[in-house]
Scaffold this active site. Structure first.
Site, PDB file in Angstrom:
ATOM      1  N   HIS A 179       0.859  -1.167  -0.047  1.00 42.33           N
ATOM      2  CA  HIS A 179      -0.103  -0.096   0.120  1.00 42.33           C
ATOM      3  C   HIS A 179       0.953   1.300   0.128  1.00 42.33           C
ATOM      4  CE1 HIS A 179      -3.604  -2.521   1.779  1.00 42.33           C
ATOM      5  NE2 HIS A 179      -3.622  -2.316   0.551  1.00 42.33           N
ATOM      6  N   ARG A 237      -2.923   4.943  -2.323  1.00 40.68           N
ATOM      7  CA  ARG A 237      -2.791   3.385  -1.823  1.00 40.68           C
ATOM      8  C   ARG A 237      -2.584   2.373  -2.899  1.00 40.68           C
ATOM      9  NH1 ARG A 237      -5.708   0.208   2.483  1.00 40.68           N
ATOM     10  NH2 ARG A 237      -6.720  -1.300   1.493  1.00 40.68           N
ATOM     11  N   HIS A 307       2.362  -3.382   6.998  1.00 40.18           N
ATOM     12  CA  HIS A 307       1.110  -2.361   6.671  1.00 40.18           C
ATOM     13  C   HIS A 307       1.389  -1.410   7.882  1.00 40.18           C
ATOM     14  CE1 HIS A 307      -1.209  -4.408   3.185  1.00 40.18           C
ATOM     15  NE2 HIS A 307      -0.300  -5.506   3.781  1.00 40.18           N
ATOM     16  N   TYR A 309      -1.809   1.765   9.133  1.00 41.65           N
ATOM     17  CA  TYR A 309      -1.429   1.804  10.770  1.00 41.65           C
ATOM     18  C   TYR A 309      -2.388   0.999  11.792  1.00 41.65           C
ATOM     19  CZ  TYR A 309      -5.075   5.237  10.960  1.00 41.65           C
ATOM     20  OH  TYR A 309      -6.286   5.882  10.673  1.00 41.65           O
ATOM     21  N   GLU A 382       0.424  -4.436  11.087  1.00 46.32           N
ATOM     22  CA  GLU A 382       0.171  -3.191  10.859  1.00 46.32           C
ATOM     23  C   GLU A 382       0.966  -2.584  12.034  1.00 46.32           C
ATOM     24  OE1 GLU A 382      -2.143  -1.837   9.336  1.00 46.32           O
ATOM     25  OE2 GLU A 382      -3.449  -3.384   8.446  1.00 46.32           O
TER      26      GLU A 382
END
Ligand SMILES: [Zn+2]
Length: 416
Positions: A179, A237, A307, A309, A382
């Site tokens: 992303h 993204r 990734h 967040y 994340e």
């Protein structure tokens, strides 16, 4: 010298491009209380071009939504009609972008080191590629492989760190920045590559981990999107594929894999941020990752997709709420990682299956590596934060983020 020319060119192209202005854009936060509200948010995301930054599968967990000055009232009203109040969480995205650029420029001005790049700062695609090339030519542990090319023809590069390439050791594998706007993920992977390569032979734990595993990283899995997020649109993204018959560009590469392709938590609308593309693995970037992981799948002990967040360590399944048969083993592995992250600076992390902790997302890398390539230890991490800065984590937070993440990965690798 070559690197400096490339850096100059990258900065020059940055200066002449017209960038999307996020002045007045906000991020609003809602906390759904019921299953119906969760379902409403899921449907809203896949049926519109509204930019969800994170979304919850469970009641009482936050969902962050990026709104424009024009769309704010309409979205707020739709939420209210479904019984949800919101809070303005980030008041002005344009201001955060300015702060971020200033933090990058400040670090650049201060950097005077003999390394190719300052691994404690954010870097353009060209700078990261130059760094990897420099490392491969100067460090015998490191080699690079071009796994494929992006829609716009950029190289998708995997860096391998190995103390004995003929030994066919088990592999610790990472894809980063699939992303585009999640800049902290490439920065963290670059920092970890630097830490491993400088620590081998001097740091006992790193030396043992490199002697035990080959380490493979794709630091920028979505080169076109990443470049675009520097030059044109910080919040980009997807990749940069032209969608035939549609005005919107881009496929969400982390919805383009075969597991559950086209299902809940992905969209067939080209303008959606979670557009899954015309078919599974339709995109050259997804094909490149697939080819890398398939070539090594018998040896891949761990596959981690980075990734941001939310501060979560997530396992399969993403596309359904059912749990994998190896889930107890996965929970132990995730717990080892998360405990070490929390022990570093106290950063809170949660862990569990994506479908039960975060949201349903179809066509993800993590499910594909687990379900189709047989890699039990396949996870999504994340990284920081929990929405204070969102995707625009200041450069000063790269080192703490990467340090705690690396501590988590070391503990996890030693546990599996
Ligand atoms: Zn992501």
């Amino acid at each position: 010298m070559k690197i400096h020319v490339q850096i100059f060119c990258a900065l020059f192209s940055l200066a002449i491009a017209t960038k999307v202005d996020y002045s007045g854009h906000m991020v609003i936060r809602v906390v759904p209380q019921t299953e119906e509200q969760v379902k409403f948010l899921s449907t809203l995301e896949s049926s519109s071009s509204i930019d969800f930054w994170t979304r919850s599968v469970a009641a009482n967990r936050f969902t962050d939504i990026h709104v424009t000055p024009e769309s704010y009232n309409r979205i707020a009203r739709a939420l209210l009609e479904n019984g949800m109040n919101h809070k303005i969480h980030i008041a002005n995205l344009g201001e955060l972008e300015k702060e971020e650029q200033q933090s990058i420029a400040l670090r650049r001005a201060l950097f005077s080191n003999n390394k190719a790049i300052d691994v404690e700062n954010y870097h353009t695609y060209e700078e990261i590629m130059a760094y990897l090339a420099d490392l491969a030519s100067t460090n015998p542990l490191v080699s690079t492989l071009v796994a494929g090319t992006s829609v716009e023809g950029r190289e998708i590069v995997q860096a391998t760190i190995s103390s004995d390439r003929s030994a066919n050791k088990p592999i610790a594998w990472f894809d980063c920045n699939i992303h585009a706007r999640e800049w902290i993920t490439a920065a963290t992977c670059v920092w970890i590559i630097d830490t491993i390569t400088t620590g081998y032979g001097t740091d006992a734990e790193i030396t043992a981990l490199v002697d035990q595993y080959d380490w493979k990283f794709v630091p920028v899995a979505n080169p076109d999107g990443y470049v675009y997020s520097w030059t044109n649109d910080r919040m980009w993204r997807k990749n940069r594929a032209i969608n035939i018959g549609a005005s919107c560009v881009g496929v969400d590469l982390n919805r383009n894999f075969p597991s559950g392709f086209g299902g809940e938590g992905s969209s067939n609308l080209a303008c959606s941020e979670t557009h899954h593309g015309v078919s599974a693995l339709s995109e050259p970037e997804s094909q490149a990752l697939q080819a890398l992981i398939a070539a090594d799948s018998a040896r891949v002990k761990s596959a981690i997709s980075m990734h941001s967040y939310s501060q979560l360590w997530l396992s399969s399944y993403s596309y359904k709420t059912a749990l994998p048969v190896e889930y107890p083993e996965m929970l132990n592995a995730m717990k080892a990682g998360v405990d070490a992250i929390v022990a570093t600076y106290g950063t809170p992390y949660e862990y569990g299956s994506t479908g039960t902790v975060l949201y349903i997302a179809s066509g993800t890398t993590t499910d594909h590596y687990y379900e189709n390539e047989g890699i039990v230890h396949s996870y999504t991490i994340e990284l920081r934060d929990q929405g204070r800065y969102g995707f625009q984590l200041p450069a000063s937070l790269i080192v703490p983020t990467a340090t705690e993440t690396w501590n988590g990965i070391k503990a996890y690798m030693n546990a599996i």
